[in-house]
Write a protein that holds these residues in place. Structure first.
Motif, PDB file in Angstrom:
ATOM      1  N   PHE A 290       0.860  -1.184   0.000  1.00 23.23           N
ATOM      2  CA  PHE A 290       0.000   0.000   0.000  1.00 23.23           C
ATOM      3  C   PHE A 290       0.896   1.233   0.000  1.00 23.23           C
ATOM      4  CE2 PHE A 290      -2.202  -3.466   2.052  1.00 23.23           C
ATOM      5  CZ  PHE A 290      -3.469  -3.434   1.482  1.00 23.23           C
ATOM      6  N   ASN A 303      -5.304   6.954   5.173  1.00 29.61           N
ATOM      7  CA  ASN A 303      -5.728   6.738   3.781  1.00 29.61           C
ATOM      8  C   ASN A 303      -4.683   6.002   2.945  1.00 29.61           C
ATOM      9  OD1 ASN A 303      -4.158   9.061   4.074  1.00 29.61           O
ATOM     10  ND2 ASN A 303      -5.032  10.054   2.265  1.00 29.61           N
ATOM     11  N   TRP A 304      -4.277   4.822   3.417  1.00 28.19           N
ATOM     12  CA  TRP A 304      -3.406   3.966   2.609  1.00 28.19           C
ATOM     13  C   TRP A 304      -4.157   3.536   1.353  1.00 28.19           C
ATOM     14  CZ3 TRP A 304       1.639   2.824   3.736  1.00 28.19           C
ATOM     15  CH2 TRP A 304       2.098   3.051   5.043  1.00 28.19           C
ATOM     16  N   LYS A 305      -3.485   3.552   0.226  1.00 34.17           N
ATOM     17  CA  LYS A 305      -4.096   3.130  -1.041  1.00 34.17           C
ATOM     18  C   LYS A 305      -3.390   1.880  -1.554  1.00 34.17           C
ATOM     19  CE  LYS A 305      -5.554   7.731  -2.624  1.00 34.17           C
ATOM     20  NZ  LYS A 305      -5.188   8.453  -1.398  1.00 34.17           N
TER      21      LYS A 305
END
Length: 728
Positions: A290, A303-305
C-alpha cells in the motif's frame, strides 16, 4: 598390533558405556492421538511440549549434561573455539552493521579480538579518528549478570542521534535505547516491545524527531501469540513508548484486511521521497503493498491506497523521481528490472529497464544519481556487477571473482557507492567506486588479514543431476591435493526454504573443517532462491520432498565420484534445514554416518501451535492436501522402530523464538527410543541462547565446535576419538 587392539577395546568400552547410559535415560512418554482427515497420528512425546513441566526441563538438562560429559572425552573438543578466538586476535578487530549517513558520519559495531561482544563506534568521515559511543557491558549491569549484545543500530538522518537495539540470551525481543551522539546522553525512555533486528529495522522520520518500528503484541517470547497482531508504530522522541502511535496494522487499518499472522511494515525510504510504502509481510516472495503520502501519515490520516498485489510478482521497490523501480518476475523465467509511474502504477505492463539475463538472476540493486547499480547471481554463487545508465548495461570489473556482492549508497541524489565483495575462501573487502575514473578503491574498516593455512584450499562450483533431471548447484571446498579415494570426511551443509539463497561468505567454519583433512559441500537444494522463484517453488509445500531428495542425490554423487563413502559423510542443517537433514536421514538412514540438526524444524506437523508458525511456507494443517505435505516433511513422524539410524547431534535453544525448543527435544526423545543402532544420539540445549544468534561470539564458536567435534569423532578423525576416563 597389540597397542592398536588395546585402543580398539578401550574405544569399544567407551562406546558401549555411551549407548547403555543413553538407553537408561529415555524421556517420559505420554502419547496423544490426533485425527486429520481420517488419518490417526500418535504423538508419543506430546508431553514434552509443556516446557513448564519440571519433568521436561529435568530431562533436557540431564541430556545436555550427558552430552557435555561425552564431548569432554574428545581430545580436541575445544579446537574450533580456540582457533576462532585465535583468528579474532590475529585480525585485531572486526566491524559489522556499518551505517553511513548522507553527511558522512560512520556508525558501526566493532569487536576487538580479545572481547566477547561488539561495542558501538562512530567517526565523522572515513579518515577521521573513531570514537567509542557505547559499551553494552554497561547495560543493566547492576540488575543482571547476563551479557547483552548490540544486535542492530540505526542513526538518524543527520547522525545526531542513534537507536541501539540490545538483546540478551539469544532473544530476538530487544530493548531499544536512544543516544545523543555528541554528548553520549542516553534518553530515559526505553522501547521494550520490539525486535528491530528481526522486523526490518528502525526508520527515522525526515525531521529526525522519531522513528517507525514494529511493536509486538506480547513480550512473552514463549507465547503462541508472540508473532501475532504486530503493529508498525511511530515513536516520538521524549514521549512514553507506550504512547507510540499505531500507523499501520489490522487494528488501525481494518479496511486493509491484514490477518493476525501477517506483519505490516513500513519499508525503507529516502528523505527526498514523498511517499511511504507499507508491505504485508507473510514470508511469500511477492507481497501486497500500500502507499500513502508522508504528509498524510504524519498528520494522522489512515488513507493507505493499494499499490501492488502478489500476482503482480513485483518486489524490492525504490522511488526514482516520479517513478518506482522494482524487480519483476511477471511473465519471466528468472527476473528483470522495471519501472512504472507512482501515481498510476501498472506493474504487469511496466517499462523494462534490464530484461532477463540468461542464467543470471538480479539479486539486488541501488539507485544513485549516476544510474542503477545492480548485482546478478548465477546459481546463487557467482556474482556480477553492472551499472544501468542511459538505457545501457555497463559491466563493472570486480577486483577478484566474488560469490557475493553487497551494495551501499547514500541515495538517489548522490554518486557515492560502496561495494563489498566476498566468497567462500575470500575474506570480505569493501571498496568505494569512482564512476568517472571507473576505479574501485579499498575502503576497509576491518583490516585485511592473511590466513596462510588456507592457501591450499580451493573452491569448485559444480552442478549435479538430480533423479528428475534438475541441475543442483553444489559448492565444493577442499584441499588442492585431494584424492578421490572414497576416504575424505565430507560435511554437507544444506537449507532449502523461504527462497533464501545460500550465498558465499568468508567461511572460516568450513575452511577449518577442510584444514583438518575434511571436505565441505554446500548443496543448494530446491526450496531456496539460487535459481529464482521456480527454484523456491520446486521445494515448497507439496513439492518439499525435492529439498531432501536433492540432498540425497548430492550425497550419492559425491560417493559415486569417489570423493567420499557412506561412513565418511556428515550432513548438517540448521533451522528450516532441519526438515532437509531430518527427512534425508529418515528416508535414507543407510546413506549417512552422521547427522547434525541445529535448532531444527523437526516436528512441522505441530508448527501451528508454536509461536512462529509458517503455514504460507510449509502448509496449513486444516487443508487436506497441505496436511499430507506437512506429514511428509515431518521427520519426527518418520522415525520408525527397529531402524539403524546415523549418529545424530541435535541442538535447541531455550529462548528460541523461531523454532521452539520442543521440536528438536521431541525428535531426540523419539529417536533415542526407536533407534536400534550402536550410534550415539546426543541432545544439547543452550540454556543461555536462542536461535544461534544474539549471543557472545565465544558462545557461538563453542556451539559450532561441539557439532564439528562430534562429526569428526563419528567420521573417524584420529584426533577426535574419545579417551577413557578410567585408569589403564
Amino acid at each position: 598390533m597389540k597397542k592398536t587392539h588395546f585402543i580398539f577395546l578401550i574405544n569399544y568400552f567407551i562406546f558401549c558405556t555411551f549407548i547403555n547410559a543413553q538407553k537408561s535415560n529415555l524421556a517420559p512418554s505420554k502419547p496423544v492421538t490426533d485425527e486429520y482427515f481420517g488419518t490417526k497420528m500418535v504423538d508419543d512425546y506430546r508431553n514434552l511440549e509443556d516446557l513448564e513441566n519440571p519433568q521436561t526441563m529435568d530431562w533436557m538438562k540431564l541430556q545436555t549434561a550427558y552430552t557435555n560429559s561425552v564431548l569432554d572425552l574428545i581430545p580436541k573438543r575445544n579446537y574450533y573455539l580456540e582457533k576462532r578466538l585465535e583468528f579474532d586476535k590475529r585480525q585485531g578487530f572486526s566491524v559489522s552493521d556499518l551505517k553511513v549517513t548522507n553527511n558522512d558520519k560512520y556508525f558501526y559495531l566493532k569487536k576487538k579480538g580479545d572481547e566477547k561482544v561488539a561495542k558501538l563506534y562512530y567517526r565523522e568521515g572515513f579518515q577521521v579518528k573513531e570514537e567509542l559511543l557505547y559499551d553494552p557491558v554497561s547495560y543493566k549491569k547492576s540488575e543482571t549478570n547476563h551479557e547483552f549484545v548490540i544486535n542492530y543500530i540505526s542513526p538518524s538522518w543527520d547522525g545526531n542521534k542513534i537507536a541501539i537495539s540490545m538483546s540478551e540470551k539469544g532473544n530476538e525481543l530487544a530493548d531499544v535505547l536512544i543516544m545523543d551522539v555528541k554528548t553520549k546522553y542516553i534518553h530515559p525512555e526505553v522501547i521494550t516491545n520490539t525486535a528491530p533486528a528481526t522486523f526490518d529495522g528502525i526508520k527515522w522520520v525526515d525531521d529526525n524527531s522519531g522513528f517507525f518500528c514494529v511493536a509486538l503484541s506480547t513480550t512473552d517470547p514463549k507465547s503462541k501469540d508472540f508473532y501475532k497482531n504486530t503493529q508498525t508504530v511511530l515513536y516520538k522522541l521524549g514521549t512514553d513508548p507506550k504512547t507510540a502511535i499505531d500507523v499501520f496494522s489490522s487494528k488501525n487499518n481494518p479496511d486493509l484486511h491484514i490477518s493476525e499472522n501477517q506483519f505490516p511494515m513500513v519499508l525503507s525510504f529516502d528523505q527526498i521521497d514523498k511517499y511511504y510504502i507499507g508491505m504485508i509481510v507473510d514470508y511469500q516472495s511477492y507481497r501486497k503493498t500500500f502507499i500513502i503520502s508522508k504528509k498524510d501519515l504524519l498528520a494522522g490520516k489512515k488513507n493507505w491506497k493499494p499499490f501492488s498485489n502478489s500476482d503482480d510478482k513485483a518486489k524490492n521497490f525504490d522511488f526514482w523521481n516520479d517513478k518506482v523501480v522494482f524487480q519483476s518476475s511477471y511473465n519471466s523465467s528468472l527476473n528483470k528490472l522495471c519501472r512504472t509511474k507512482i501515481a498510476n502504477p501498472d506493474f504487469k505492463n511496466a517499462e523494462i529497464l534490464v530484461p532477463d539475463k540468461k542464467d543470471e538472476i538480479i539479486n539486488s540493486y541501488r539507485i544513485t544519481k549516476d544510474g542503477i547499480y545492480y548485482v546478478t547471481n548465477k546459481n546463487g554463487v557467482e556474482a556480477r556487477l553492472y551499472l544501468y545508465k542511459d538505457g545501457k548495461d555497463i559491466p563493472i570489473t570486480l577486483p577478484y571473482p566474488s560469490g557475493n556482492i553487497d551494495l551501499q549508497t547514500k541515495g538517489d541524489n548522490n554518486s557515492d557507492i560502496w561495494i563489498t565483495c566476498s566468497g567462500w575462501a575470500n575474506e570480505e573487502q569493501r571498496f568505494k567506486y569512482d564512476v568517472k575514473a571507473k576505479i574501485l578503491t579499498p575502503e576497509n574498516l576491518t583490516p585485511v588479514t592473511e590466513y596462510p593455512e588456507f592457501n591450499d584450499i580451493i573452491v569448485n562450483e559444480i552442478t549435479i543431476k538430480a533423479r528428475d533431471g534438475e541441475e543442483i548447484p553444489v559448492s565444493l571446498l577442499y584441499n588442492k591435493n585431494i584424492k578421490k579415494d572414497g576416504k575424505n570426511m565430507v560435511l554437507i551443509d544444506s537449507y532449502g526454504s523461504y527462497g533464501i539463497s545460500y550465498t558465499p561468505f568468508f567461511a572460516k567454519m568450513y575452511l577449518l573443517w577442510v584444514n583438518q583433512g575434511g571436505m565441505v559441500a554446500i548443496a543448494h537444494v530446491r526450496g531456496g532462491g539460487e535459481k529464482g522463484e521456480s527454484w523456491r517453488l520446486g521445494g515448497h509445500k507439496e513439492t518439499k520432498p525435492n529439498t531432501w531428495k536433492d540432498l540425497i542425490d548430492c550425497t550419492e554423487y559425491l560417493i559415486n565420484e569417489k570423493y567420499t563413502s557412506k561412513d565418511k559423510v556428515a550432513i548438517w542443517g540448521a533451522s528450516a534445514g532441519g526438515i532437509t537433514v531430518g527427512r534425508a536421514m529418515t528416508e535414507r538412514p543407510d546413506l549417512f554416518k552422521t547427522v547434525i540438526a541445529e535448532v531444527g524444524v523437526l516436528n512441522i506437523l505441530r508448527d501451528e501451535v508454536s509461536p512462529n508458525s509458517q503455514p504460507k511456507e510449509f502448509g496449513n494443517i486444516k487443508d487436506p492436501n497441505e496436511f499430507k505435505a506437512l506429514l511428509e516433511m515431518d521427520a519426527y513422524h518418520h522415525i520408525k522402530k527397529g531402524v539403524n539410524y546415523p549418529a545424530t547431534f541435535i541442538t535447541g535453544g531455550i529462548n528460541d523464538q523461531r523454532v521452539i525448543v520442543w521440536q528438536p527435544v521431541k525428535f531426540a526423545a523419539k529417536l533415542m527410543a526407536n533407534d536400534t543402532s550402536n550410534n550415539p544420539i546426543l541432545l544439547k540445549i543452550d540454556f543461555e541462547g536462542g536461535h544461534a544468534g544474539n549471543v557472545p561470539v565465544s558462545q557461538r564458536y563453542a556451539n559450532l565446535g561441539d557439532m564439528f567435534a562430534f562429526a569428526f569423532w563419528q567420521l573417524g578423525h584420529p584426533d577426535y576419538q574419545p579417551k577413557s576416563t578410567t585408569k589403564k
